[in-house]
Write a protein that holds these residues in place. Structure first.
Motif, short mmCIF file in Angstrom:
data_model
loop_
_atom_site.label_atom_id
_atom_site.label_comp_id
_atom_site.label_asym_id
_atom_site.label_seq_id
_atom_site.Cartn_x
_atom_site.Cartn_y
_atom_site.Cartn_z
N LYS A 23 0.81 -1.20 0.00
CA LYS A 23 0.00 0.00 0.00
C LYS A 23 0.85 1.27 0.00
CE LYS A 23 -4.09 -2.07 2.14
NZ LYS A 23 -5.00 -2.07 3.31
N GLN A 24 2.15 1.13 0.22
CA GLN A 24 3.00 2.30 0.08
C GLN A 24 2.92 2.77 -1.36
OE1 GLN A 24 6.62 0.41 1.84
NE2 GLN A 24 6.81 2.36 2.90
N PRO A 25 2.83 4.04 -1.60
CA PRO A 25 2.65 4.51 -2.98
C PRO A 25 3.90 4.33 -3.81
CG PRO A 25 3.00 6.37 -1.53
CD PRO A 25 2.87 5.16 -0.63
N ASN A 26 3.70 4.02 -5.07
CA ASN A 26 4.79 4.08 -6.04
C ASN A 26 5.02 5.55 -6.39
OD1 ASN A 26 4.60 1.18 -6.28
ND2 ASN A 26 2.82 1.53 -7.63
N ILE A 27 6.16 5.83 -6.98
CA ILE A 27 6.47 7.19 -7.42
C ILE A 27 6.99 7.14 -8.85
CG2 ILE A 27 7.91 9.23 -7.03
CD1 ILE A 27 8.05 8.19 -4.03
N LEU A 28 6.35 7.85 -9.73
CA LEU A 28 6.80 7.99 -11.12
C LEU A 28 7.14 9.46 -11.33
CD1 LEU A 28 7.30 6.84 -13.95
CD2 LEU A 28 4.87 7.24 -14.44
N PHE A 29 8.42 9.75 -11.50
CA PHE A 29 8.88 11.13 -11.63
C PHE A 29 9.26 11.37 -13.09
CE2 PHE A 29 11.96 14.65 -11.05
CZ PHE A 29 11.14 15.51 -10.33
N LEU A 30 8.53 12.25 -13.75
CA LEU A 30 8.68 12.54 -15.17
C LEU A 30 9.28 13.93 -15.32
CD1 LEU A 30 5.05 11.41 -16.10
CD2 LEU A 30 7.11 10.00 -16.28
N ILE A 31 10.52 13.99 -15.78
CA ILE A 31 11.20 15.29 -15.81
C ILE A 31 11.74 15.59 -17.20
CG2 ILE A 31 13.35 14.24 -14.91
CD1 ILE A 31 13.85 17.00 -13.53
N ALA A 32 11.32 16.74 -17.72
CA ALA A 32 11.82 17.24 -19.00
C ALA A 32 13.15 17.94 -18.78
CB ALA A 32 10.81 18.19 -19.62
N GLU A 157 5.86 -5.08 -5.00
CA GLU A 157 6.96 -4.28 -4.46
C GLU A 157 6.75 -2.81 -4.81
OE1 GLU A 157 11.82 -4.90 -4.34
OE2 GLU A 157 10.72 -5.37 -6.18
N PRO A 158 6.77 -1.91 -3.82
CA PRO A 158 6.63 -0.48 -4.15
C PRO A 158 7.87 -0.02 -4.93
CG PRO A 158 7.25 -0.72 -1.86
CD PRO A 158 6.99 -2.11 -2.38
N PHE A 159 7.66 0.95 -5.79
CA PHE A 159 8.79 1.38 -6.62
C PHE A 159 8.83 2.89 -6.76
CE2 PHE A 159 5.42 0.84 -9.87
CZ PHE A 159 5.53 2.05 -10.57
N THR A 160 10.03 3.38 -7.10
CA THR A 160 10.19 4.76 -7.54
C THR A 160 10.99 4.73 -8.82
OG1 THR A 160 11.01 6.97 -7.01
CG2 THR A 160 12.20 5.11 -6.04
N PHE A 161 10.49 5.40 -9.84
CA PHE A 161 11.13 5.38 -11.16
C PHE A 161 11.26 6.81 -11.67
CE2 PHE A 161 11.29 4.90 -15.80
CZ PHE A 161 12.30 3.96 -15.92
N TRP A 162 12.44 7.12 -12.18
CA TRP A 162 12.77 8.45 -12.71
C TRP A 162 12.87 8.34 -14.22
CZ3 TRP A 162 15.27 12.93 -10.05
CH2 TRP A 162 15.89 13.83 -10.91
N PHE A 163 11.97 9.04 -14.92
CA PHE A 163 12.05 9.12 -16.38
C PHE A 163 12.61 10.48 -16.74
CE2 PHE A 163 9.98 10.46 -20.43
CZ PHE A 163 10.69 9.61 -21.26
N GLY A 164 13.86 10.50 -17.17
CA GLY A 164 14.53 11.76 -17.49
C GLY A 164 14.71 11.93 -18.99
N SER A 165 13.80 12.64 -19.60
CA SER A 165 13.88 12.88 -21.04
C SER A 165 15.00 13.88 -21.34
CB SER A 165 12.55 13.43 -21.54
OG SER A 165 12.63 13.78 -22.91
N SER A 166 15.49 13.83 -22.57
CA SER A 166 16.42 14.86 -23.03
C SER A 166 15.71 15.96 -23.81
CB SER A 166 17.51 14.24 -23.92
OG SER A 166 16.93 13.60 -25.04
N ASP A 167 14.39 15.86 -23.90
CA ASP A 167 13.58 16.90 -24.56
C ASP A 167 13.14 17.93 -23.53
OD1 ASP A 167 13.69 15.64 -27.04
OD2 ASP A 167 11.86 14.50 -26.69
N PRO A 168 13.04 19.21 -23.89
CA PRO A 168 13.37 19.83 -25.17
C PRO A 168 14.76 20.50 -25.19
CG PRO A 168 12.03 21.33 -23.90
CD PRO A 168 12.25 20.12 -23.02
N HIS A 169 15.76 19.81 -24.69
CA HIS A 169 17.13 20.32 -24.72
C HIS A 169 17.61 20.45 -26.17
CE1 HIS A 169 21.44 20.64 -23.87
NE2 HIS A 169 21.17 20.73 -22.58
N ARG A 170 18.45 21.43 -26.41
CA ARG A 170 19.05 21.54 -27.74
C ARG A 170 20.12 20.47 -27.92
NH1 ARG A 170 17.44 26.18 -30.38
NH2 ARG A 170 16.56 27.79 -29.05
N ASP A 171 20.47 20.16 -29.20
CA ASP A 171 20.17 20.82 -30.44
C ASP A 171 18.80 20.39 -30.96
OD1 ASP A 171 22.62 22.12 -30.47
OD2 ASP A 171 23.59 20.53 -31.60
#
Length: 502
Positions: A23-32, A157-171
């Motif tokens: 019942k512990q919450p999962n964490i999905l962190f979505l970062i541009a 199993e509770p989880f924490t996941f970091w989705f780190g996009s490279s958008d909208p970084h240049r080039d």
């Protein structure tokens, strides 16, 4: 009999513990990477389409005053992970640094408590973390993608996941925005850019990558729905710092620090909530740790859950800072800034105003001329405006590339692009004093080294991990070669030469 009772007790205790843990919450962190407020559909942007972000806002909470702790990748991400202000993170207050190892990240705390942790693409960085004792990126063990992560996770199993996009970084690939059907005429051009088709086209390419990030986030959320974990997952969608344009990224003006933010967690967040209070990225880590029922002792941030439950808090302002971004000044020098932002004003203190805020006009080590600004057609067109300011109009070159005074003060309601510095206006003297005192009190309370020594050289001397030597770029040639190419083989190609050279 006693052994049977003991066995039964242990079985049911184990079963209860497993259920409680599940019942512990999962964490999905979505970062541009380099996405500014207000560039999302739900904020009213007329061009960019962000259905995933808009959905999270509708089903959870939308924040209108969320601010990164520092408008630079590495220090921003360190503050997210540690829940501490950049100046409290030592070397981690700089870009391309070494990750500090004096305090635990929220990922480490959750992992120790039984969470399955992982990350994909850009976690903390750029910089080095193994030299300070980390086996994997501080954002989590690396996985090819969310699918691979979920396959390795144990059931329940509770989880924490970091989705780190490279958008909208240049080039950017030029013309992707316009060829995706976006219209030049619909772009809202910030007041610190020249308003022409070439700048509009550059913004469309930035929008194209925001939309790609939004689509990918939607795919991850669909996976949560498929496995039945959507409502037991805290989903955060945001960015690390502002758009990669002049006077935005690496600056304490709003387009560098004010971030899109939506949070969905039905257990704690009522659908359709809108938060106008000020929040700082140092608030993420204590929020995640508290949600898991764990201690957040070493963190400076304030958990968001009470705020989201409607509790009145002292969130009438936010404090901001930056140190060395790229290594773009002779002598490896930082450009320190500290600021306080409230609903009405932005006050910025530049303790070393003799240094160029965006770097030397010729390359020192990194990027090129004025290297704290990523190369782009927008940058080059503003560079071409040097000495050509029109009477009665803002000097766009000076705003982006010139020296700045020690103090800056902006009326953010009347001047949303922060073009007119009021620091020397006698009518605002009292307000400037109040804000300066608030800023200094925060610096003292949080043990900012610049409170005792405003001209500290600590961040000048912190190691800059890359060892490359870059060269100046022929930006005039870049302007000459840039063309807007509309879709469908249109005969209309728009060049970007300054009007005086066309």
């Amino acid at each position: 009999m006693k052994s049977l009772l003991l066995a039964s007790f242990l079985f049911f205790s184990s079963l209860f513990a497993t259920k409680a843990q599940s019942k512990q919450p999962n964490i999905l962190f979505l970062i541009a990477d380099d996405w500014s407020f207000p560039h999302a559909g739900v904020y009213g942007d007329p061009v960019v389409r962000t259905p995933t972000f808009d959905r999270l806002a509708a089903e959870g909470a939308l924040f209108t005053n969320a601010y990164t702790a520092s408008p630079s990748c590495s220090p921003s991400r360190a503050s997210i992970l540690l829940g501490r202000y950049p100046h409290q993170n030592g070397d981690g207050g700089n870009l391309w640094s070494e990750f500090p190892n004096a305090h635990p990240t929220y990922v480490q705390i959750l992992e120790k408590a039984g969470y399955f942790t992982g990350a994909t693409r850009k976690g903390w960085g750029p910089g080095e973390f193994k030299v300070t004792g980390f086996e994997h990126n501080p954002a989590g063990k690396s996985f090819a993608d969310f699918t691979a992560f979920l396959k390795e996770r144990k059931a329940g199993e509770p989880f924490t996941f970091w989705f780190g996009s490279s958008d909208p970084h240049r080039d950017y690939v030029a013309n992707t925005g316009i060829q995706a059907g976006m219209k030049l005429e619909n772009v809202v051009v910030p007041g610190f850019f020249p308003d022409n088709d070439c700048v509009r086209n550059d913004i469309l390419d930035y929008y194209f990558e925001i939309e790609r990030f939004d689509r990918e986030c939607g795919q991850l959320i669909a996976m949560l729905e498929e496995i039945g974990e959507l409502d037991n997952t805290i989903i955060v969608m945001t960015s690390d710092n502002g758009m990669p344009f002049p006077r935005a990224k690496a600056n304490l003006y709003d387009f560098g620090t004010r971030m899109p933010l939506a949070i969905r967690w039905p257990k704690k967040v009522k659908a359709g909530t809108v938060i106008h209070d000020f929040v700082n990225f140092v608030d993420f880590a204590p929020s995640f740790v508290e949600a898991a029922g764990l201690s957040k002792n070493s963190m400076s941030g304030q958990s968001l859950w009470a705020l989201l439950a409607g509790e009145k808090q002292d969130r009438n302002q936010v404090f901001l800072e930056r140190e060395r971004h790229a290594n773009v000044r002779k002598g490896d020098l930082s450009y320190p800034m500290r600021a306080v932002r409230n609903q009405d004003y932005l006050y910025i203190w530049n303790p070393m105003p003799e240094r160029n805020p965006v770097g030397d006009p010729t390359v020192h080590q990194s990027v090129g001329q004025y290297g704290d600004v990523d190369h782009s057609i927008t940058k080059f067109l503003i560079m071409a405006m040097e000495g050509k300011a029109e009477a009665g109009q803002p000097d766009l070159f000076q705003l982006s590339f010139g020296l700045r005074p020690e103090e800056e003060l902006y009326d953010v309601k009347k001047d949303p692009y922060q073009l007119h510095n009021l620091a020397d206006d006698p009518a605002f003297s009292e307000m400037k004093t109040v804000l300066r005192q608030q800023l200094l009190a925060w610096m003292e309370e949080t043990n900012d080294p610049r409170f005792e020594d405003p001209r500290s050289t600590f961040w000048d001397q912190v190691r800059y991990t890359p060892d490359y030597q870059m060269k100046d770029i022929d930006w005039q040639k870049q302007i000459e070669e840039y063309r807007i190419r509309p879709p469908f083989g249109s005969v209309r190609e728009i060049p970007c030469l300054p009007s005086s050279q066309q």
